[in-house]
Design a protein around this motif. Structure first.
Motif, PDB file in Angstrom:
ATOM      1  N   ARG A 408       0.791  -1.330   0.130  1.00 26.29           N
ATOM      2  CA  ARG A 408       0.112  -0.145  -0.025  1.00 26.29           C
ATOM      3  C   ARG A 408       0.817   1.197  -0.045  1.00 26.29           C
ATOM      4  O   ARG A 408       2.074   1.154   0.637  1.00 26.29           O
ATOM      5  CB  ARG A 408      -0.915   0.013   1.242  1.00 26.29           C
ATOM      6  N   TYR A 440      -1.086   0.217  -9.030  1.00 23.80           N
ATOM      7  CA  TYR A 440      -1.827   0.348  -7.651  1.00 23.80           C
ATOM      8  C   TYR A 440      -3.126   0.950  -8.189  1.00 23.80           C
ATOM      9  O   TYR A 440      -3.493   1.679  -8.858  1.00 23.80           O
ATOM     10  CB  TYR A 440      -0.936   1.404  -6.908  1.00 23.80           C
ATOM     11  N   GLU A 463      -1.781  -2.217  -4.083  1.00 21.87           N
ATOM     12  CA  GLU A 463      -1.152  -2.961  -5.228  1.00 21.87           C
ATOM     13  C   GLU A 463      -2.307  -3.640  -5.755  1.00 21.87           C
ATOM     14  O   GLU A 463      -3.194  -4.135  -5.239  1.00 21.87           O
ATOM     15  CB  GLU A 463       0.045  -3.841  -4.567  1.00 21.87           C
TER      16      GLU A 463
END
Length: 802
Positions: A408, A440, A463
């Motif tokens: 993240r 992402y 992600e």
């Protein structure tokens, strides 16, 4: 003020109620410029909408149940009565669903099919052909009539309910099954059976259909599309969230609905389908969450509009998130908290394969993930709006794989990120953290203002990988199997071998008759991973040697054509390649530089008639000309033969012209001296030039019975050293041959006139040729007479001596 707008602005006091509950549940905050995605995973349901479907209840205050899609279910018994000799008949009305439904297709007694489309099962007929049961169904329209004794043979004891009295019991907006059971201990040893029905549920508004009116339910149609079903529930003022349609991004709703309708997998099936029950006895928020499960979806609030988003991989945003737009903190979390990361997903669904009974779908697991986690970490994911085992497995697998997207990021970005919204995929590159074009998904996005940096955008992203959303996995198993599914292990993706990369400037066909210059790049596929696609970048250098990004493309092949769109050709280029595996893993970026590039011009292909051929060195036949252009060639007509590789790259090209008696003569594709000639003079005989004129070439509108005549002729250019020549010109009627397509005539044969010019040898006898040719031009004025009108047109016939 609109409901959602009021909530966003903070004016919540005026809107306390269902709509506010939904808005808060969806995550609409007080900040105007704030995008938010509601978590799609279910909470524990307050009402079990799966386990108790195939039973009957008696509840005078029972919650209404709304059916979306196709399911089998029981209902609430609204009324029972007995009549007949010794009370041998039991009458019953079982409410199946609230609001109008498409149809009630089948009726079951304790799971045994008793009635289908008006036809009774033979088990419910006596030998004298009298019904042991009688069944009538109503679909819940607002105007439906009561059950009639004329069609059901009911006793007078139940006339009041059926059709007597001032207020008739029509049960408007309730879909129900009316039954009359005859006492029979053999057929019904346990008393009255549970009545269930296979039902196609509520009709919904589809903004993609022009005949549908958002405000007129009479125009709506049955649909199992999960986006449309949830859209209906969110807008409904009777049992739903009562959010106005104006609060939704309708274009996105249409796009998402189309995505759900697509066919995927083998055998082919609809990607996402909604089949389930909305129970008004539980919260609106919970009903929304349940509806979202059948598409692994979410509701987002972005740009002032609500969006319904099924689980879908979207192409990453054009704006890359890199150091150029980061203006503040950039943090990376590489490990998902244990409570959000699973290695086994299991749960229940209502199976269409075993007569719509609640059962477990094959659990989704991975031994690799379990080893990573040091034990089993389970998510219980129930799917109350899913009835197909393959869809249930794929929905569970998406949840499992998304939970393994570990990384993240949080970042503060400049105004270039204003186009970002929740749900967007973005490419993220950050050399400091070793991130190169990783994908992402934005899960939170907020716009702010700072006196130092101006407008900024705070985002949070997780992600993502295209492989997560696969609907064609070979690991799907049928409903009779019970084993776990071991998902593919992670792999290390090898980059492309730089030494295998080659590039050259060329011309390629980019669609139809359009050619473009560019670079054709090839490389060898890396070993050690199954490649999903490659990301290919081209960096070119300007005159000062400064590089800039010009093109980024993707391909599943180990080659690609990259068009050059800049006005000037770059003599030095650098090609970058990144490999992506089927599981979404990326290799390191590799590159190779190529200098002294040369680009041929596509000019000659885009401006001339051409044919695609296997061998450009073989002259075209007259039949090829006729097939390609629907006419036989005239003297001097040109055609370029283009030989393409399997990648639409020009391998060879040659231009030919038609020149009887030599037939087809090879011409250099860069030689323009013979362009647009109507006749090629010989040296000793009379030459004839001819030009065909359509009626449309002479007059501006179509007209029949046109008369043609020659007004004058003159030599406009003569290089033979003589004075005015005798010119012999004649007109000859001409009709274009009828064009056919697949053996059938197309259009009407076109009327025309042929202008014939005879050139005697004296025109070029004793002439001095310049540059191996002698150019001649004759002007002929042709008059067209039609309907009392005349039009004079100048016609030029050109030729040269070779």
């Amino acid at each position: 003020m609109a409901i959602v707008g009021g909530i966003v602005a903070g004016a919540t006091a005026s809107y306390v109620g269902a709509s506010l509950v939904v808005a808060v549940g969806v995550g609409i905050a007080a900040a105007v410029a704030y995008d938010y995605a509601m978590d799609a995973l279910m909470e524990n349901a307050t009402v079990d909408t799966m386990g108790g479907r195939n039973v009957n209840t008696k509840d005078t205050t029972g919650a209404r149940e709304v059916v979306y899609g196709k399911i089998r279910k029981g209902g609430n018994i609204l009324w029972q009565d007995v009549a007949g000799e010794s009370n041998k008949y039991l009458y019953q009305i079982t409410a199946i669903a609230h609001s109008e439904c498409q149809s009630i297709d089948k009726v079951y007694f304790d799971g045994d099919e008793a009635w289908s489309g008006g036809v009774y099962n033979s088990n419910y007929f006596e030998t004298n052909n009298l019904n042991i049961v009688k069944i009538e169904v109503k679909t819940g329209t607002s105007t439906q009539t009561e059950i009639s004794t004329a069609t059901t043979g009911t006793d007078t004891a139940v006339d009041y309910w059926v059709n007597d009295g001032v207020d008739k019991h029509r049960l408007s907006n309730i879909a129900y099954v009316w039954t009359r059971f005859t006492h029979n201990t053999e057929k019904f040893p346990n008393g009255a059976p549970a009545v269930t029905a296979l039902i196609q549920g509520r009709k919904v508004y589809d903004p993609r259909v022009g005949s549908h009116s958002e405000s007129n339910p009479a125009t709506w149609a049955f649909s199992r599309n999960p986006v449309l079903c949830l859209f209906d529930y969110l807008r409904n003022e009777d049992f739903g969230a009562s959010i106005p349609a104006s609060e939704f991004d309708e274009a996105q709703i249409e796009s998402a609905a189309t995505f759900c309708d697509a066919s995927v997998g083998s055998p082919s099936r609809t990607r996402y389908v909604c089949d389930g029950v909305v129970n008004t006895g539980q919260s609106i928020r919970q009903n929304i969450k349940n509806l979202l499960t059948c598409m692994n979806g979410r509701i987002t609030y972005a740009g002032g509009k609500l969006r319904i988003e099924p689980a879908e991989y979207v192409t990453p945003h054009d704006v890359t998130l890199n150091e150029d737009i980061i203006i503040g903190d950039f943090t990376v979390t590489t490990k998902t908290p244990r409570q959000d990361s699973y290695n086994l997903v299991k749960g229940t669904y209502v199976s269409e394969h075993i007569n719509y009974i609640k059962t477990e779908y094959p659990q989704q697991s991975s031994s690799v993930y379990e080893a990573d986690d040091g034990g089993i970490h389970t998510l219980n994911l129930d799917l109350p709006f899913t009835t197909n085992t393959i869809r249930a497995q794929r929905l569970a697998k998406i949840v499992l794989l998304k939970s393994r997207m570990q990384s993240r990021i949080k970042a503060k970005l400049n105004a270039k990120a204003l186009d970002y919204r929740v749900g967007d995929n973005v490419y993220v590159t950050n050399e400091k953290f070793g991130i190169a074009d990783a994908i992402y998904e934005i899960i939170n996005c907020q716009i702010g203002f700072d006196s130092q940096v101006g407008i900024y955008v705070d985002i949070e992203a997780k992600e993502n990988s295209q492989a997560t959303y696969d609907h064609t996995a070979s690991t799907d198993i049928d409903h009779t199997a019970g084993q776990n599914i071991n998902l593919p292990d992670r792999e290390i993706v090898s980059p492309v071998d730089v030494s295998s990369m080659n590039a050259f400037g060329t011309v390629a066909n980019v669609g139809g008759a359009k050619f473009a210059k560019g670079v054709f790049v090839t490389w060898s596929a890396p070993s050690g991973a199954t490649v999903n696609r490659y990301f290919v970048y081209l960096t070119d250098y300007n005159a000062t040697g400064t590089p800039h990004w010009s093109t980024r493309l993707t391909t599943s092949d180990s080659n690609i054509f990259i068009p050059i769109t800049t006005d000037t050709d770059a003599s030095s280029i650098r090609i970058h390649v990144v490999t992506e595996s089927v599981s979404g893993r990326l290799s390191n970026r590799v590159h190779k530089q190529f200098d002294d590039m040369d680009y041929p011009s596509p000019q000659e292909f885009n401006e001339h008639k051409f044919l695609y051929v296997d061998d450009a060195q073989t002259p075209p036949t007259l039949a090829q000309w006729d097939d390609a252009f629907s006419f036989a060639p005239n003297r001097g007509d040109r055609v370029t033969l283009i030989e393409l590789t399997s990648y639409n790259v020009v391998a060879d090209a040659e231009t030919y012209y038609y020149d009887p008696p030599y037939t087809v003569v090879l011409e250099s594709k860069y030689d323009e001296t013979k362009n647009n000639q109507d006749v090629f003079f010989g040296s000793t005989a009379t030459a004839t030039a001819a030009k065909i004129l359509r009626a449309s070439d002479l007059i501006s509108s179509s007209y029949e019975n046109i008369a043609y005549s020659i007004i004058s002729t003159s030599v406009t250019d003569s290089n033979d050293g003589s004075t005015a020549q005798t010119v012999d010109v004649a007109l000859q009627p001409y009709t274009f041959p009828q064009i056919t397509l697949n053996g059938k005539p197309v259009g009407v044969a076109s009327s025309a006139v042929r202008v014939i010019l005879s050139i005697p040898p004296s025109w070029y006898n004793n002439a001095t040729l310049e540059d191996d040719y002698l150019f001649q031009s004759v002007k002929v004025v042709v008059r067209a007479s039609y309907g009392g009108n005349t039009t004079d047109t100048e016609v030029f016939l050109n030729g040269y001596v070779r």
